[in-house]
Every structure is written in C-alpha cells, then in structure tokens.
Design a protein around this motif. Structure first.
Motif, PDB file in Angstrom:
ATOM      1  N   SER A  15     -10.311   3.449   4.621  1.00  0.00           N
ATOM      2  CA  SER A  15     -11.492   3.124   3.807  1.00  0.00           C
ATOM      3  C   SER A  15     -12.509   2.233   4.419  1.00  0.00           C
ATOM      4  N   ALA A  16     -12.363   2.196   5.711  1.00  0.00           N
ATOM      5  CA  ALA A  16     -13.312   1.284   6.550  1.00  0.00           C
ATOM      6  C   ALA A  16     -14.868   1.806   6.371  1.00  0.00           C
ATOM      7  N   ASN A  17     -14.992   3.207   6.507  1.00  0.00           N
ATOM      8  CA  ASN A  17     -16.256   3.528   6.337  1.00  0.00           C
ATOM      9  C   ASN A  17     -16.837   3.785   5.103  1.00  0.00           C
ATOM     10  N   ALA A  18     -16.012   3.750   3.839  1.00  0.00           N
ATOM     11  CA  ALA A  18     -16.289   4.186   2.480  1.00  0.00           C
ATOM     12  C   ALA A  18     -17.069   3.064   1.688  1.00  0.00           C
ATOM     13  N   VAL A  19     -18.295   3.281   1.141  1.00  0.00           N
ATOM     14  CA  VAL A  19     -18.954   2.345   0.615  1.00  0.00           C
ATOM     15  C   VAL A  19     -18.633   2.180  -0.707  1.00  0.00           C
ATOM     16  N   ARG A  20     -17.961   3.126  -1.289  1.00  0.00           N
ATOM     17  CA  ARG A  20     -17.536   3.221  -2.743  1.00  0.00           C
ATOM     18  C   ARG A  20     -16.103   3.210  -2.748  1.00  0.00           C
ATOM     19  N   GLN A  21     -15.254   2.174  -3.407  1.00  0.00           N
ATOM     20  CA  GLN A  21     -13.744   2.215  -3.277  1.00  0.00           C
ATOM     21  C   GLN A  21     -13.270   2.038  -4.738  1.00  0.00           C
ATOM     22  N   GLY A  67     -18.682  -0.771  -6.058  1.00  0.00           N
ATOM     23  CA  GLY A  67     -19.712   0.082  -5.491  1.00  0.00           C
ATOM     24  C   GLY A  67     -20.065  -0.194  -3.986  1.00  0.00           C
ATOM     25  N   ASN A  68     -19.801  -1.448  -3.428  1.00  0.00           N
ATOM     26  CA  ASN A  68     -20.235  -2.076  -2.516  1.00  0.00           C
ATOM     27  C   ASN A  68     -18.925  -2.576  -1.719  1.00  0.00           C
ATOM     28  N   ALA A  69     -17.976  -1.719  -0.970  1.00  0.00           N
ATOM     29  CA  ALA A  69     -16.909  -2.463  -0.413  1.00  0.00           C
ATOM     30  C   ALA A  69     -17.107  -3.423   0.653  1.00  0.00           C
ATOM     31  N   ALA A  70     -18.088  -2.998   1.431  1.00  0.00           N
ATOM     32  CA  ALA A  70     -18.146  -3.804   2.635  1.00  0.00           C
ATOM     33  C   ALA A  70     -18.309  -5.221   2.304  1.00  0.00           C
ATOM     34  N   VAL A  71     -18.747  -5.910   1.199  1.00  0.00           N
ATOM     35  CA  VAL A  71     -19.062  -7.328   1.182  1.00  0.00           C
ATOM     36  C   VAL A  71     -18.308  -7.699  -0.307  1.00  0.00           C
ATOM     37  N   GLN A 108       0.875  -1.055  -0.163  1.00  0.00           N
ATOM     38  CA  GLN A 108       0.041   0.055  -0.022  1.00  0.00           C
ATOM     39  C   GLN A 108       0.822   1.242  -0.009  1.00  0.00           C
ATOM     40  N   VAL A 109       0.854   2.231  -1.000  1.00  0.00           N
ATOM     41  CA  VAL A 109       1.258   3.469  -1.141  1.00  0.00           C
ATOM     42  C   VAL A 109       0.577   4.664  -0.341  1.00  0.00           C
ATOM     43  N   SER A 110      -0.491   4.822  -0.579  1.00  0.00           N
ATOM     44  CA  SER A 110      -1.329   5.959  -0.107  1.00  0.00           C
ATOM     45  C   SER A 110      -2.831   5.554  -0.118  1.00  0.00           C
ATOM     46  N   SER A 111      -3.584   6.332   0.939  1.00  0.00           N
ATOM     47  CA  SER A 111      -5.052   5.937   0.797  1.00  0.00           C
ATOM     48  C   SER A 111      -5.705   7.535   1.365  1.00  0.00           C
ATOM     49  N   THR A 112      -6.783   7.700   0.579  1.00  0.00           N
ATOM     50  CA  THR A 112      -7.631   8.866   0.942  1.00  0.00           C
ATOM     51  C   THR A 112      -9.009   8.462   1.515  1.00  0.00           C
ATOM     52  N   GLY A 113      -9.264   7.129   1.819  1.00  0.00           N
ATOM     53  CA  GLY A 113     -10.529   6.656   2.132  1.00  0.00           C
ATOM     54  C   GLY A 113     -11.322   5.936   1.029  1.00  0.00           C
ATOM     55  N   GLY A 114     -11.488   6.900   0.115  1.00  0.00           N
ATOM     56  CA  GLY A 114     -12.493   6.438  -1.086  1.00  0.00           C
ATOM     57  C   GLY A 114     -11.459   5.990  -2.138  1.00  0.00           C
ATOM     58  N   GLU A 115     -10.069   6.303  -2.146  1.00  0.00           N
ATOM     59  CA  GLU A 115      -9.163   6.152  -3.258  1.00  0.00           C
ATOM     60  C   GLU A 115      -7.771   5.233  -2.458  1.00  0.00           C
ATOM     61  N   THR A 116      -7.622   4.126  -2.888  1.00  0.00           N
ATOM     62  CA  THR A 116      -6.304   3.478  -2.573  1.00  0.00           C
ATOM     63  C   THR A 116      -5.265   3.228  -3.299  1.00  0.00           C
ATOM     64  N   THR A 117      -3.903   3.540  -3.248  1.00  0.00           N
ATOM     65  CA  THR A 117      -3.140   3.184  -4.458  1.00  0.00           C
ATOM     66  C   THR A 117      -1.969   2.247  -3.774  1.00  0.00           C
ATOM     67  N   TYR A 118      -1.862   1.284  -4.643  1.00  0.00           N
ATOM     68  CA  TYR A 118      -0.796   0.015  -4.276  1.00  0.00           C
ATOM     69  C   TYR A 118       0.353   0.024  -5.257  1.00  0.00           C
TER      70      TYR A 118
END
Length: 314
Positions: free
Chosen positions: A301-307, A281-285, A212-222
């Motif tokens: 990104s724990a609480n973000a629905v869209r990833q 569209g539904n990251a939790a599942v 993992q390089v960075s994350s803003t919650g809705g967007e994560t870069t690897y």
C-alpha cells in the motif's frame, strides 16, 4: 434532469458562489479533479464505487458551504454504500467467531466433572497431610514418680521436679514451633489459585495483538487477537496534510470527517465487536493506532492514496 444531475448542479453553483475553481477544490478536498467533474455532471460511473460517490458528494458539499448529510438525505437516488460483498464478509466472520466460542464452551463443560474430582482429591490430601504433620511431633513420655526415685536412688525430689519442668517446657516449645511452621505452609489449592490469578492478570496486561493477514494495495486485512475491553478505541491522525476518514463498526458507521493537518479522530469501539473498517482518503499523511498501539501499513500500500483497513477480531 435526473436527481444526480440536480445534486451536481447545486454543488457547481455553490462552488462558483464561493469563487472556487475545480483546481482550488481539488487542493482543499484532496479529491482528484476528474472525480469532482464527474460529481458535478452526475456521472457516478467514473467514481471507484458507491461509497466514494456518497463520500465525495458529502465532502464537496461541506467544503462549499452546504450541508452534505442533508443533501444526501434529500436525494434518495444516490447509491447506498452497503454492498453485497461487505455484507457477506461480515456474516461469514460472525458465524466463524460464534462457532469458535461454542466449541470452547463445550470443551469446558465436558472437562468440568474431571476438574471437580481432581480438586476434591487435592483437598483431601492436603487435610490429611496437615493432620499427620501436627501429630508427628507429640512425644508421650512416662511420668517419673518423684517419691519412688528419691527413696530408691537417694536423689533429691527438688532435682527431679526441676528436670521434669525443663522437659515439659521443651516439649511445649517444640509443639509451638511445629504448629507455626504448619500455619505458614501454603496449601496446594491456594498455590494453584494464586497462579491462575497471576496468569489472568498477565493476559489482561498483554492487550490486543494486531497481525496483518493480506493486502491488495488499496485494501489491507488485519487479525486482532487478545482480550477485548469496554474502553478499547481506534485513533486516526493527519500530519502534513488533510485527510478524509471514516470508521465503521460491525456495519454501522460510528464517525466520519475531514481531518485537517495536525488533527485527529478517536472513535470508541466497545466490547464484543467482530469487524472494524477504516477508510482513509489520504493515506500518505494518515496514521492509525488501535488502543494506543501503532498499526503498521502493508508494503503493497506504499503508493496507494486511498486505503481501506479491515480489522477482524478473533
């Protein structure tokens, strides 16, 4: 009436024909009700971006029995999904990878003459060592004149012949053992080649490493490092609910669909790729695996629905 309003009216009429309410459609598509209303009214400014405008319209259409892909093609006024920021990111990543590859090739080319000289010197040393080792055990002993010994010392000729035969047999056995030991001893060049092959096999078995390089919650870069293979792939699975997903490789969408609970999507990536973008569209599942290796989500990104997951291959 604008083209977007026409699309919204078609979708709304199809929904009513199916007997669905907006609440029913929200439960089926996992798209928030306010976004569904915005699609029906042609008010795309409410949506998070152009990508979601097209994705929500397609998913809405497919759910109410229309052909979402055909609907998007017929109405050219719907915004395109490719933005300037994404294009610039892909170009920057490709340029950086090409510079890195060129630097490595230049280093190898500069070192090639030195490597050839070292290998030549090693070959000469090995040949000299084998030649010297084979000749070290050869003993040249003077031949005993059996007749003179028998006349001068009164020793029987038969005894001298037996002694000479025993010495000759001993010398032959010693030379045979030395030759066998020389044949069994591996050369330095063969040892180096075997070590290089073992190291290459170990590197290939290691596979790809995802960091993992960075994350803003809705967007994560690897960052993905390691040896790429032609059969590498990415797998998305939905457990406990439905999820809309898409996979884009180097700017080209290779697959996108609505995953029902218990379903999965496996997209081949190919070899020599630079960037893979996964939208969920539904990251939790939804879970993600790269070449069978689970990809851990970022804490932000724990609480973000869209990833949106971006994999940059080094």
């Amino acid at each position: 009436m604008t083209r977007l309003n026409e699309v919204g009216e078609k979708l709304k009429d199809a929904r009513k024909a199916k007997g669905y309410t907006l609440d029913d459609l929200q439960q089926m598509t996992k798209i928030q009700k306010r976004y569904l209303i915005a699609v029906e009214e042609g008010n795309l400014d409410v949506l998070p971006g152009n990508f979601y405008a097209r994705a929500f319209i397609k998913q809405y259409a497919d759910t109410v029995g229309l052909n979402g892909e055909q609907l998007l093609k017929e109405h050219s006024g719907i915004p395109d999904t490719k933005g300037e920021d994404y294009t610039e990111k892909v170009i920057t990543t490709q340029t950086r990878s090409k510079k890195k590859s060129n630097g490595m090739m230049n280093t190898i080319q500069d070192s090639l003459p030195t490597i050839l000289i070292v290998l030549l010197v090693l070959a000469i040393v090995v040949v000299f060592y084998i030649f010297a080792f084979n000749n070290s055990g050869e003993n040249t002993q003077p031949v005993i004149n059996q007749e003179e010994t028998a006349d001068d010392q009164g020793v029987e000729v038969g005894s001298n012949e037996e002694a000479s035969n025993d010495e000759s047999t001993g010398n032959e056995s010693e030379e045979t053992n030395q030759n066998e030991q020389s044949d069994e001893t591996p050369s330095d060049t063969e040892t180096d080649e075997n070590a290089a092959e073992e190291q290459q096999e170990e590197e290939q078995e290691e596979g790809l490493t995802v960091s993992q390089v960075s994350s803003t919650g809705g967007e994560t870069t690897y960052s993905v490092t390691g040896t790429q293979t032609p059969d590498q792939e990415i797998t998305l699975s939905a457990e406990g609910g439905d999820s809309w997903v898409s996979v884009t490789v180097d700017g080209t969408t290779v697959d996108q669909q609505l995953l029902e609970a218990g379903g999965s999507l496996t997209a081949p990536l190919g070899e020599g790729i630079q960037t893979v973008t996964v939208v969920i569209g539904n990251a939790a599942v939804t879970s993600v695996q790269l070449n069978g290796q689970p990809v851990e989500p970022a804490e932000e990104s724990a609480n973000a629905v869209r990833q949106e997951l971006i994999f940059e291959f080094e």
